[in-house]
Enzyme design. Sequence first.
Site, short mmCIF file in Angstrom:
data_model
loop_
_atom_site.label_atom_id
_atom_site.label_comp_id
_atom_site.label_asym_id
_atom_site.label_seq_id
_atom_site.Cartn_x
_atom_site.Cartn_y
_atom_site.Cartn_z
N HIS A 116 0.83 -1.21 0.00
CA HIS A 116 0.00 0.00 0.00
C HIS A 116 0.87 1.26 0.00
O HIS A 116 0.69 2.15 -0.84
CB HIS A 116 -0.93 -0.03 1.21
CG HIS A 116 -1.82 1.17 1.33
ND1 HIS A 116 -3.11 1.19 0.86
CD2 HIS A 116 -1.61 2.39 1.87
CE1 HIS A 116 -3.64 2.37 1.09
NE2 HIS A 116 -2.75 3.11 1.72
N GLU A 117 1.80 1.31 0.94
CA GLU A 117 2.63 2.53 1.04
C GLU A 117 3.51 2.67 -0.19
O GLU A 117 3.70 3.77 -0.71
CB GLU A 117 3.47 2.51 2.31
CG GLU A 117 2.68 2.28 3.61
CD GLU A 117 1.47 3.18 3.79
OE1 GLU A 117 1.47 4.32 3.27
OE2 GLU A 117 0.50 2.73 4.44
N1 TRP Z 1 -1.57 8.01 4.30
C1 TRP Z 1 -1.50 6.96 5.29
C2 TRP Z 1 -1.90 5.71 4.57
O1 TRP Z 1 -3.02 5.40 4.38
C3 TRP Z 1 -2.40 7.22 6.45
C4 TRP Z 1 -1.77 7.81 7.66
C5 TRP Z 1 -0.66 7.39 8.27
C6 TRP Z 1 -2.26 8.86 8.45
N2 TRP Z 1 -0.45 8.14 9.40
C7 TRP Z 1 -1.41 9.03 9.53
C8 TRP Z 1 -3.36 9.66 8.37
C9 TRP Z 1 -1.62 9.97 10.50
C10 TRP Z 1 -3.58 10.61 9.34
C11 TRP Z 1 -2.72 10.76 10.40
O2 TRP Z 1 -1.11 5.00 4.05
ZN ZN Z 2 -2.87 5.10 2.13
#
Ligand code: TRP
Ligand code: ZN
Length: 881
Positions: free
Chosen positions: A304-305
């Site tokens: 995903h990342e």
């Molecule tokens: N973008 C991240 C993901 O879905 C989500 C995320 C990670 C996030 N840490 C966070 C969102 C802290 C809000 C706050 O892969």
């Molecule tokens: Zn994401």
Amino acid sequence: MRADDTPLIRLEAYRPSDWLIDTVDLDIQLEPQATRVRAQLGLRPNPAGRPGAPLVLDGDELALERLLLDGQPVAADLYEATSQALTLHAPPQRAFTLLVETVVDPSANTKLMGLYRSSNVYCTQCEADGFPRITYFLDRPDVMSVYTVRLEARKADAPVLLSNGNLVATGEVANSDRHFAVWHDPHPKPAYLFALVGGALDHLRERYVTADGRAVELAVYVEPGKAGRAGWAMDSLIRCMRWDERVFGRNYDLDVFNVVAVSDFNMGAMENKGLNIFNDKYVLADPQTATDGDYASIESIIAHEYFHNWTGNRITCRDWFQLCLKEGLTVFRDQEFTADERSRPVKRIADVRTLRATQFSEDAGPLAHPVRPRAYKEINNFYTPTVYEKGAELIRMLKTLIGAEAFAAGMELYFARCDGTAATVEDFLACFAESAGRDLTHFAQWYEQAGTPTIVASGRYDAAARSYTLDLAQTTPPTPGQPDKAPMLLPVALGLVGSQGDLPLRTQSEAYAGDGLVILDRTSATVTFTGLDEAPIPSLLRGFSAPARLELDLADAELLRLFTADSDSFNRWQALQSVAMRALVAAGRPGAETSALTARAQDIAEALALFLGRHGTGDPAFAAQVLRLPAPADVAREIGRDVHPDLIFSAHRQLAAIIGRQIGRTLTSLREALTRPGPFSPDAASAGRRALRNEALGLIALAEPAQGAALVQAQFAEADNLTDRLAALAAMTLIPGEAREELIGRFAALYAEEPLVLDKWLMAQALIAEPGTLDRVKALMAHRAFALGNPNRVRALIGGFAANLTQFNRIDGAGYHFIADMVIALDRTNPQVASRLLGSFKSWRMLEPVRKGLAEAALARVAQTPGLSRDVSDIAERALA
Ligand code: TRP
Ligand code: ZN
């Protein structure tokens, strides 16, 4: 600011930034309590902004130490600095540089947003709005900058210094115990993708060459001594990089890709450019400390990342209303990766289970919102199952609707056209409208309208005409702010099952799009199939082709026939679930008779025995899904109103016990047949065998506690892996008594030094469906395995309790009271963790009146607490509205 004064941010109010920041040069002196941040910003007026506008940089709990404009001090009356903003009233109307110096205290940062310390490691979390906790900035995703970052720290304190992009220099600071590293990221990015890490970390390294020939240094950084647990994450990373090249034609674009595991993290992981930071729960794995489920989640979250690098980073979001643009699409991509790596049908079933459990329940309650919300108070409260999981369903529907080829062409167009931009859902959909040559206006409504549509279907066979007529109708219930719903565009994949399998689909009906797909885009539609020599059984919503509820009045016998004969494996699974669900819904209501439950349980058991005999050892992962009945919470959601958790729970126990007794022998011999000698392997086939063995163990424990306890003891003693030990513990929690307490103690002793394993131990206890659990949970809060400051510990024990259907919903209200207390306490240190926990109340309105009143009172008590964060007050207000 008081919660009530928090402004509502609206999508319609979007306008481009008045200023742009092309370059950011950061010089960061890492110190545990006073980290000095010098930011040199290259600013210029945005041609698309308002000429002559002031410059207002966002801050969050900041203190300004120094300010220079083009190298010169700024007169005091020309600017204003508060903890929340830095304003230049009349900045020059040309490009200029601003040097901003701030000092922050990473050790005091308990919110885990911005720069903080996690077990002596410096790390950052900037999405969605954490960057202004580091320096003053235009913190909006459509402001994209090229970053150069110089990190300096004491060598002993932080031998490893990481940031985004490529490493361009390292060195010692003369006459000191300090060293530095300079990182440069050539790709312009929004501030939410900035990251740094500093600390004593071990790593595992690999070299990777992309399909287009770039050599990339991959590394997974972990706590000292844990590099032996980084192998699976690395393996997953390499596999998902290849997959993205092969399936989406996407190559990686830097010379370095780093993954870092930290132990204090608000969510799962974060896609910072070239420097993904992970909750260590989603990186560390070995057979002794990770379950098959952990291996699977690591694989999918690493993917995903990584996939975000294209869907999220290179193409980012114009504003936070477009969050699903990156999240829904990236979840879709990681789901497809897992489907290709493991079993597609099993993955689909698992995803639909999650969707229904988390998103359908959200959609049915006061926190329902569209996949693209129109307004928010606190964006961090919109990282929801609706944005993520329903967002992914929309991409899947789009693919179903336009076909795989046009979908692939649309993705290509999207990557080509929007690369390097901050895009919108409209930009995305335009690519598919073009590639498919069709108008997607109606489809786009999925992004706007909240609520789960219900499809009501009924069919009749006309023997004389040799035809089968299917009537379909749809409704969507009201949701907050959306009392009246328009019909949605629903792709209904279907088949007609006859005695020899699928019958040919011949029809002139307008709603039929060919290839087994009916498009229901009005309130109702009728499709008549002709040339049928027998009465078919309809198999609707194959593969769960739309995120909708289906009401189709088939007889139990017809469902059981679909269970064995449907060519669609999802609907085979669904058919048996439907029979079980009917039994549970009927038995879980006040005054229900048990005879109907008993009769249906016999039928299910018979069907299961046959099925397991035929396929149990052939496809154990699928069989494990079949064997797992709908959970009590699924039944509660299905009943939907005047819910009595205790009644549902005992109906569930009863059904499981009858089935377990009925097929006990099959289960026991199956367990033996599935045992494989040899060392542990996390591959999908081996995991599938363990899943089925352990699913069977749970049923036996419920049906024959004495036999179950003996099997548990044997399994615990013989297991060479955490999956089987934990399954033994979980099965044992179903059987009250001394032996259970003894096993709980043994487990804790075995894993005394493994916090992530003890999280599972905490959760297993928090989920025990007995009145003693609340006291047990309170006592465990004093155990050394627990810490209120660590989100994983809180989610395991407190979050686990809040997910305990019968005990959270205790009839005396003590469960609600406890969770409300915890929300209030946690809010003082970590509002994001507190507000997620408060989300456990999201289904309170469907409860029977007594519990409903008690839950409402607990919510109101939270809402009335002075000094609440925006995160918690937003959830409390919406939950009560
Ligand atoms: N973008 C991240 C993901 O879905 C989500 C995320 C990670 C996030 N840490 C966070 C969102 C802290 C809000 C706050 O892969
Ligand atoms: Zn994401």
